[in-house]
Write a protein that holds these residues in place. Structure first.
Motif, short mmCIF file in Angstrom:
data_model
loop_
_atom_site.label_atom_id
_atom_site.label_comp_id
_atom_site.label_asym_id
_atom_site.label_seq_id
_atom_site.Cartn_x
_atom_site.Cartn_y
_atom_site.Cartn_z
N ASN B 159 -6.39 -2.94 -17.22
CA ASN B 159 -6.44 -4.01 -16.21
C ASN B 159 -5.03 -4.46 -15.86
O ASN B 159 -4.70 -4.72 -14.71
CB ASN B 159 -7.22 -5.21 -16.75
CG ASN B 159 -8.68 -4.91 -16.88
OD1 ASN B 159 -9.11 -3.82 -16.50
ND2 ASN B 159 -9.43 -5.83 -17.45
N LEU B 160 -4.22 -4.58 -16.90
CA LEU B 160 -2.86 -5.04 -16.71
C LEU B 160 -2.09 -4.07 -15.81
O LEU B 160 -1.37 -4.47 -14.90
CB LEU B 160 -2.18 -5.17 -18.08
CG LEU B 160 -1.02 -6.15 -18.18
CD1 LEU B 160 -1.40 -7.50 -17.64
CD2 LEU B 160 -0.57 -6.27 -19.63
N ARG B 161 -2.29 -2.77 -16.10
CA ARG B 161 -1.63 -1.74 -15.28
C ARG B 161 -2.06 -1.88 -13.82
O ARG B 161 -1.25 -1.82 -12.89
CB ARG B 161 -2.00 -0.35 -15.78
CG ARG B 161 -1.17 0.04 -16.95
CD ARG B 161 -0.98 1.52 -17.07
NE ARG B 161 -0.28 1.76 -18.30
CZ ARG B 161 -0.89 1.86 -19.48
NH1 ARG B 161 -2.20 1.83 -19.55
NH2 ARG B 161 -0.20 2.01 -20.58
N ASN B 162 -3.36 -2.08 -13.67
CA ASN B 162 -3.90 -2.23 -12.33
C ASN B 162 -3.29 -3.43 -11.61
O ASN B 162 -2.90 -3.37 -10.44
CB ASN B 162 -5.43 -2.35 -12.44
CG ASN B 162 -6.07 -2.37 -11.08
OD1 ASN B 162 -5.61 -1.65 -10.19
ND2 ASN B 162 -7.09 -3.19 -10.92
N SER B 163 -3.20 -4.53 -12.35
CA SER B 163 -2.62 -5.75 -11.76
C SER B 163 -1.17 -5.50 -11.36
O SER B 163 -0.73 -5.94 -10.30
CB SER B 163 -2.68 -6.90 -12.74
OG SER B 163 -3.98 -7.10 -13.18
N ILE B 164 -0.45 -4.82 -12.25
CA ILE B 164 0.96 -4.55 -11.92
C ILE B 164 1.03 -3.74 -10.63
O ILE B 164 1.85 -4.02 -9.75
CB ILE B 164 1.64 -3.79 -13.08
CG1 ILE B 164 1.77 -4.70 -14.30
CG2 ILE B 164 3.00 -3.28 -12.66
CD1 ILE B 164 2.37 -4.04 -15.50
N ARG B 165 0.12 -2.75 -10.51
CA ARG B 165 0.12 -1.93 -9.30
C ARG B 165 -0.14 -2.79 -8.06
O ARG B 165 0.56 -2.70 -7.06
CB ARG B 165 -0.94 -0.84 -9.43
CG ARG B 165 -0.33 0.57 -9.52
CD ARG B 165 -1.37 1.62 -9.34
NE ARG B 165 -2.53 1.49 -10.20
CZ ARG B 165 -2.58 1.89 -11.46
NH1 ARG B 165 -1.53 2.47 -12.02
NH2 ARG B 165 -3.67 1.75 -12.18
N LEU B 166 -1.14 -3.66 -8.20
CA LEU B 166 -1.49 -4.51 -7.06
C LEU B 166 -0.31 -5.41 -6.65
O LEU B 166 0.02 -5.53 -5.48
CB LEU B 166 -2.68 -5.39 -7.45
CG LEU B 166 -4.03 -4.98 -6.90
CD1 LEU B 166 -5.11 -5.85 -7.50
CD2 LEU B 166 -4.04 -5.12 -5.39
N TYR B 167 0.26 -6.03 -7.65
CA TYR B 167 1.37 -6.94 -7.34
C TYR B 167 2.57 -6.18 -6.83
O TYR B 167 3.30 -6.67 -5.97
CB TYR B 167 1.73 -7.79 -8.56
CG TYR B 167 0.91 -9.05 -8.59
CD1 TYR B 167 1.33 -10.18 -7.91
CD2 TYR B 167 -0.31 -9.10 -9.25
CE1 TYR B 167 0.57 -11.33 -7.88
CE2 TYR B 167 -1.09 -10.24 -9.22
CZ TYR B 167 -0.64 -11.36 -8.54
OH TYR B 167 -1.39 -12.49 -8.50
N ASN B 168 2.76 -4.96 -7.34
CA ASN B 168 3.86 -4.15 -6.81
C ASN B 168 3.64 -3.85 -5.34
O ASN B 168 4.58 -3.80 -4.57
CB ASN B 168 3.96 -2.84 -7.59
CG ASN B 168 4.90 -3.01 -8.78
OD1 ASN B 168 5.59 -4.02 -8.89
ND2 ASN B 168 4.91 -2.02 -9.64
N ARG B 169 2.39 -3.65 -5.01
CA ARG B 169 2.08 -3.39 -3.61
C ARG B 169 2.43 -4.60 -2.73
O ARG B 169 3.07 -4.47 -1.69
CB ARG B 169 0.58 -3.07 -3.47
CG ARG B 169 0.21 -2.46 -2.16
CD ARG B 169 -1.22 -1.96 -2.23
NE ARG B 169 -2.01 -2.50 -1.15
CZ ARG B 169 -1.80 -2.21 0.13
NH1 ARG B 169 -0.84 -1.40 0.47
NH2 ARG B 169 -2.55 -2.75 1.08
#
Lengths: 478, 396, 279, 267
Positions: B159-169
């Motif tokens: 989930n954390l990885r996913n969140s990082i990806r989203l926020y990076n976007r």
């Protein structure tokens, strides 16, 4: 067209290089030998106490401004005859400390480190380096007269420094800009106690362009936080070793820690004795002890001073005698304005008021340093740092501060509470409601003043005195 | 309503309908206070992180009973809103030991017994080097533990990885927007940019990305929006007032880059998605593009950043905004002035004011006079350039 | 017994003469260059108005910022006990007195028997003081008497941002130049004073009615705004609110037993506490 | 070609009319209700003095608090630039201008063309301005104009340390209550105000010659204290210090006219 002339060099504001330090140092040395010479006769103590006292402390006038510092060092009225012996070690501590300024000025042999306020100097002893605590200038400088501190603050303000910061940092910056201290080789500081230090040291680093190490302060008050801080201390040691080429002498560190333990024992007893009614310890003594601990923590002279003070106070306690002939008011005082030297004698004389508790030296709860191993020493030194006065109060949650406050109120049987809101102390202002509520709950009359640590341009001494006397009278204490 | 107006509307209010929808969908909203709080962690728990703000505050009367006039006005306004119950929609607040005032806000908030149950103090080191990364990871673990314990959720690494990806976007979109400010007459003004960033930090990140794409499309479609002759970099902390920025723009300034908490400090640099998320977060947040003046050992990098940006965005001047009683910015201004005198960075104008203080005549005069000074310098530079060129032609 | 109280403030000198609890006469004079003369004149006028001979006044007590100037005073007291005493004498139900004067706002808690029960003063800020109101009304060339009417006419009081009085004034000038009405500005200044006073009241956590005194409370608009802000009615003393402190000083003088040493501030007060207790 | 400068300040409005490089009329009036009214009034009086009418003005530049709303001004400049330019026009050797006005105090450093190269303005606090002098002088019952002259009689100025002008007043009151001489207090006030200005002035690199403008420059006490504290001699300016701002605006207007003419010639 005229040539570009910098008019700054010509202003009357200019203070000679190293003037403060040199003046203090040489006056002090003379005072010290004079004291050594006359001590057996107890002459100066008598002269100082009964003849010169009125000139020295009652008012800040042009006349006593110049002689006060000199006489202060001879113990002018600070101590009773018996306590006067404690003044020799005090002078030794200050001399030792000032030597760190004077020797590098003359001829620098050892590296010089600027040490942040609240970073205790044991490590520097173990490294055998010179150290200067820039903020301690606000203590030493203010002994030279209040116009000196105003001058320093004005210099800083006209250099464009932050006006709202703590005047200790401002004073230090002013002292640097007027070249009252030699340039360092290294800066070691910490991110406690407050924003003033956090924001001021990068400026020092920016102007001096030397490496800086910052001890990061944890917010919490648990073993993890202590371990984190101990780790930072270790990193600091390797930083100093790398940048000065000097090796740490663990044995010396151990010795000064042991010395610190002894000092702390006496000081703890001393502060505990203020619980007695009447209190056998003077508030001036406590403040002096706090200032000395700032400068000479881990020095045998500090132990000597604390021991003499302790023994005399113990004698008075056993006899049931107080410091004052008649103690009428017991005051718990938070944030003492250090530059207003004449405030303590004034409240003692005028109202028979004793300051029995406070945040600087009120409850000396410095932890014991476990010197059994290097590891344990680091951990307990981390505890010492994080529990030093001023640091423990403001670095974490309000409970650290307020619980202690309530405890002091409970233990020291104060009649009233005085709080000086320093302009620079944003913490103190942020606690306002909580503090007032505690006083209200306990039913303690409280005075909240707006003043500044060493800035009489903010609130003058007369105005402070008026507020205090109004408070005492208005609450039926005096 | 154009997308820009929509963004300004979201930015101008505490609550918005995206948040309301998220709440209706059963999501919890967690407020956070500072740029050093890893929002990905909150997002990974399935919550909506909400950057705390005081915009549109009615006053500080209630907070003044806790604070003194000597405390930061932004903090007092924020706390006043909390006492008024304006933050009632939050399920928790994460504080940070950013400065003395905010540290006491955590205390006062708890003491006043307002607001949500979950109040957490996040500890961020005052340094970047040394053991700081470890300490940062540790306090992340604490926050994680507290979130998991209070809300009965688990935060998995995926989930954390996913969140990082989203926020990076989201960061990437904002950076793409920021890139357009390098143009001669930037299509997006400083005040608009502030509004955009304030809006995207108040809505769920998924919506934020969609909104940002719309914004970029709109901006690319409209061409120049604002032109002026003095290009400035603005440095400030909690800058929330687009009106105040408009004052600069009306006087002929173009804000080409900023270091606001609602600005570059938020989106300056993307996080590394390929390493351990905790390590990536600690590295990304501690080593952010432009740090807050609270970071004690980072001034050289900050000044280097300003100098670099001044080159990249061809800025003529630097403006520092400081709220009254802020020690951090007070000394930062002193250092910036010193560097500016040395010529490392363009001339510096420092403005000191109260939060929501509006523009008194004094501030206006100061801005205008500073711009006149910069224009004069530009003219001299032009003249020198022309004369040099003339000499060059003669030589040829 | 006839006694007199002097209140030497930063803007006005107030003298009040009482017999028992009744005010025989009082006078208010503006401060100026030669303070001693002004005090003398004020005393003389108060005596004239009350129809009392100078000799008939048995005790004198002084309070206020310049209290040391009153040579003839038997004792000098701070404002707080005077306020507490006066308010208690006027209405024993009151537990809090707010004194809004030239530069300071004093909030005094009043104990059940007329003792001081805690005091609060405004933090150092001149922009919320009576002095500031005076400066602004001068800038707007509005006479002091019509401030109230003008302020009450305002619908949208202007919120003053500057903390410094002089800067606030320049802010106001630019607002006037920008076309804002004098009504809004005066209402804004009054509001800033009210807020400061209300914050102090809020901090003191007192229950029951609040007594409002001091020169500023003479302005009806101030009372209205104040009551609206603290959301309860304020007690307005039946006397001129400006002389409350002087009245309290006179009452203290009247109630005092045989203490007749002037000068030492410390000696004056245990006596007064005892006297009040015995009543 | 007629250029005009109009300075609408917080208390007074000033106008200067220039024909090419010569001042032909100048006027000072007290402010009327709105800045527009004041500007119109002062300008028409100045025009009457010069024997001209409104349409004669080729270019007008405004400055001061009300500068944004003057309908007949074609451009506006900040007070800082105008004071600098005005002082520079009056004396070409001026490189630093200290301007102490009613509400603010500025120290401006100029380049060789009379343009601002650096400036500092009081933003923390208004102590050190004409207004604080006014408050304090009223407090001791000396008219503002006489404060300077009175203070010269003093040998021992009282120390006034507070930073805030309102709380300075308390200190002054205290000295009065203690019965200190009025001259000594007046000297103390002047010194205190000068000190605040000096603290501000030191932030700027000051270069010779230094000129002082603004209303407070008429107070000899403050001026002497400033000269002593900064160790400088002020360059006396040949024009009334109060119209410097309007003069600077007029000079800017004249420069603009010249630019326009050059552009026309080029075309």
């Amino acid at each position: 067209m005229n040539v570009r002339i910098n008019l700054r060099a010509k202003t009357v504001f200019e203070l000679k290089e190293y003037r403060i330090v040199r003046y203090l140092y040489y006056v002090l040395i003379r005072g010290y030998y004079l004291a050594l010479l006359l001590l057996p006769y107890g002459v100066i103590s008598l002269v100082a106490r009964y003849v010169l006292h009125p000139f020295i402390f009652n008012k800040e006038t042009r006349f006593n401004k110049y002689i006060r510092s000199a006489l202060l060092w001879m113990g002018g009225g600070l101590h009773k005859a018996a306590d006067y012996r404690a003044h020799l070690p005090i002078m030794r501590i200050i001399l030792d400390y000032l030597r760190h300024h004077v020797e590098p000025i003359k001829n620098r042999k050892k590296p010089l480190i600027y040490l942040g306020w609240c970073v205790s100097p044991e490590f520097m002893r173990a490294f055998d380096v010179h150290y200067i605590i820039p903020e301690a200038f606000s203590v030493t400088g203010s002994w030279l007269g209040r116009d000196v501190s105003n001058h320093m603050l004005e210099v800083l303000e006209s250099e464009g420094g932050s006006i709202e910061s703590c005047s200790a940092s401002k004073f230090a910056a002013g002292a640097y800009f007027t070249r009252q201290m030699p340039d360092p080789d290294l800066i070691v500081t910490s991110s406690h106690p407050c924003d003033s230090g956090v924001s001021f040291y990068p400026t020092l680093q920016n102007v001096t362009r030397v490496p800086m190490y910052v001890l990061d302060t944890p917010y919490g008050d648990d073993e993890d936080s202590y371990r984190y801080f101990a780790g930072n201390l270790k990193a600091m040691i390797s930083f100093i070793e790398k940048n000065t080429g000097q090796k740490i002498d663990w044995d010396r560190l151990r010795r000064s820690c042991e010395e610190l333990n002894k000092t702390n024992f006496y000081l703890q007893e001393l502060t505990a004795m203020t619980r007695a009614i009447p209190s056998p310890v003077s508030s001036q003594q406590l403040t002096v002890a706090w200032a000395m601990k700032l400068m000479g923590s881990g020095s045998p002279h500090l132990t000597e001073m604390a021991r003499i003070m302790y023994e005399n106070a113990k004698k008075r306690l056993d006899r049931g005698q107080g410091w004052l002939r008649e103690e009428r008011i017991r005051v718990i005082w938070w944030d003492v304005p250090i530059a207003f030297v004449s405030l303590y004698p004034w409240i003692e004389k005028e109202f028979g008021a004793m300051i029995v508790g406070g945040d600087l030296m009120g409850r000396c709860n410095t932890p014991y340093v476990d010197t059994s191993s290097e590891e344990s020493m680091m951990l307990s030194l981390a505890k010492v740092h994080l529990n030093a006065s001023m640091v423990r109060n403001v670095r974490g949650t309000q409970e650290l501060f307020m619980d202690e406050f309530e405890q002091i109120i409970a233990e020291y049987s104060g009649d009233c509470f005085i709080f000086v809101g320093h302009n620079g102390c944003k913490h103190g202002w942020g606690y306002g409601r909580i503090k007032k509520d505690i006083c209200k709950r306990i039913g303690l009359p409280a005075l909240h003043m707006s003043s500044d640590y060493s800035d009489s341009r903010n609130t003058s001494e007369e105005s402070l005195k008026k507020q205090i006397s109004d408070f005492f009278i208005g609450n039926g204490l005096a | 309503m154009t997308i820009m107006e929509k963004m300004a509307e979201i930015a101008g209010a505490i609550d918005n309908h995206y948040l309301k929808e998220a709440r209706l969908a059963g999501k919890r909203v967690i407020g956070y206070f500072c740029s050093y709080i890893p929002v990905e962690l909150i997002h990974a728990a399935g919550f909506v992180p909400y950057r705390m703000r005081a915009v549109g505050s009615a006053g500080t009367d209630l907070a003044d009973a806790y604070y003194a006039p000597l405390n930061c006005s932004f903090v007092r306004h924020c706390f006043d809103r909390a006492l008024r119950g304006d933050f009632g929609f939050l399920d928790g607040v994460v504080f940070m030991n950013g400065c003395d005032h905010t540290r006491r806000m955590y205390d006062n908030w708890r003491y006043s017994k307002t607001g949500p149950e979950f109040l957490h103090m996040f500890f961020a080191p005052h340094v970047m080097g040394g053991n700081a990364a470890g300490a940062f990871r540790e306090s992340m673990a604490n926050l994680k533990k507290a979130l998991e314990k209070s809300f009965g959720v688990t935060i998995a690494d995926d989930n954390l990885r996913n969140s990082i990806r989203l926020y990076n976007r989201m960061r990437g979109l904002l950076l793409a927007l920021d890139e357009r400010r390098k143009m001669k007459s930037p299509p997006v003004s400083g005040s608009e940019m502030l509004g955009i960033v304030m809006a995207v930090t108040a809505v769920p990140v998924e919506d934020a990305c969609a909104l940002l794409e719309e914004v970029i499309a709109f901006i690319d479609g409209r061409g120049d929006s604002h032109s002026g002759d003095v290009r400035i970099i603005m440095l400030a902390g909690c800058m929330e007032e687009a009106d105040h920025l408009r004052l600069y723009e009306d006087s002929g300034g173009v804000i080409v880059s900023d270091a606001f908490c609602f600005g570059t400090r938020l989106y300056g640099r993307a996080l590394d998605e390929n390493i351990d998320p905790a390590v990536a977060l600690a590295a990304g947040y501690l080593g952010s593009e432009i740090s807050c003046p609270r970071m004690m050992d980072d001034f050289p990098r900050r000044i280097e950043w300003v100098a670099r940006k001044a080159g990249e965005y061809s800025a003529d001047a630097v403006v520092v905004e400081k709220l009254k009683f802020c020690d951090m910015w007070g000394w930062e201004i002193e250092r910036l002035r010193r560097e500016s005198k040395k010529g490392v960075i363009p001339p510096v104008l420092a403005i000191e004011r109260e939060y929501l203080g509006g523009a008194s005549g004094q501030v206006r005069t100061r801005i205008q006079a500073f711009f006149e000074q910069i224009r004069n310098r530009q003219e001299i530079d032009d003249a020198i350039l022309r004369s040099e060129r003339a000499a060059y032609y003669v030589r040829k | 017994m006839i006694a007199s109280g002097f209140d030497i403030g930063t803007r006005f000198v107030k003298v009040c003469i009482v017999e028992g609890r009744n005010v025989l006469g009082y006078s208010i004079e503006e401060t100026g260059k030669d303070m001693r003369r002004i005090i003398k004149a004020a005393y003389k006028r108060a005596l004239e108005r009350s129809g009392v001979k100078k000799r008939a006044v048995e005790r004198r007590m002084a309070t206020g910022y310049g209290s040391e100037l009153v040579r003839k005073a038997d004792a000098v007291v701070p404002e707080a006990p005077c306020l507490a005493r006066a308010v208690h004498a006027l209405n024993p139900e009151i537990r809090l007195a707010v004194d809004v004067g030239g530069l300071f706002i004093n909030v005094t808690g009043v104990g059940a028997r007329g003792f001081v029960d805690g005091t609060l003063t405004n933090d150092k800020c001149a922009a919320g003081s009576g002095k500031f109101l005076e400066m602004v009304s001068e800038t707007l060339s509005v006479p002091f008497d019509s401030i109230s009417d003008m302020a009450l006419r305002s619908n949208s009081p202007y919120a003053i941002n500057s903390q410094c009085a002089v800067f606030a004034e320049s802010e106001i000038i630019s607002q006037v130049n920008g076309g804002r009405s004098g009504e809004d500005i005066l209402a804004g200044v009054l509001k800033s004073i009210v807020l400061r006073a209300a914050t102090l009241v809020e901090r003191s956590d007192a229950s029951g009615m609040v007594a409002l005194c001091g020169g500023i409370s003479k302005i009806p608009a101030f009372r209205v705004l104040f009551e609206r802000t603290i959301k309860s009615d304020a007690y307005i003393p039946p006397l001129d609110p400006q002389i409350i402190a002087a009245y309290g000083a006179a009452l203290l003088a009247e109630g005092r037993a045989a203490v007749r040493n002037k000068g030492s501030v410390g000696a004056a007060c245990p006596g007064h506490a005892r006297v009040m207790e015995s009543r | 070609m007629i250029a005009a400068g109009c300075d609408v300040g917080s208390l007074t409005a000033k106008a200067v009319i220039m024909d090419e490089d010569a001042v032909i009329a100048s006027k000072i009036i007290r402010d009327l209700k709105t800045p527009v009214e004041s500007a119109r009034a002062v300008m028409s009086e100045a025009l009457r003095e010069a024997g001209l009418v409104f349409p004669n003005i080729n270019f007008c530049c405004s400055t001061g608090y009300g500068r944004h709303s003057i309908p007949f001004a074609l451009m506006n400049m900040s007070e800082i630039s105008c004071h600098a330019m005005g002082a520079f026009w009056a004396d070409r050797s001026v490189r630093t201008v200290i301007d102490i006005g009613g509400q603010d105090c500025k120290v401006i450093s100029l380049d060789a063309g009379g343009m601002v190269s650096d400036f500092i303005m009081n933003d923390k606090c208004a102590a050190g301005t004409g207004r604080s002098l006014e408050i304090l002088s009223r407090c001791i019952g000396v008219p503002l104009e006489k404060l300077g002259a009175v203070s010269l009689k003093s040998w021992r100025p009282v120390p006034i340390t507070n930073k805030c002008s309102i709380f300075m007043e308390l200190e002054v009151l205290q000295h009065m209550y203690k019965g200190r001489k009025t001259a000594d207090i007046a000297a103390g006030i002047n010194e205190a105000v000068a000190k605040r200005v000096v603290t501000l002035a030191r932030t700027i690199d000051m270069r010779d010659e230094v000129a002082i403008t603004g209303g407070v420059s008429k107070n000899i006490g403050v001026v002497r204290n400033l000269e002593r504290l900064l160790d400088i001699r002020f360059k006396p300016l040949p024009v009334d210090p109060q119209i410097i701002g309007a003069l600077g605006a007029a000079v800017f207007a004249a420069n603009e006219l010249k630019k326009l003419r050059n552009a026309e010639v080029a075309v």
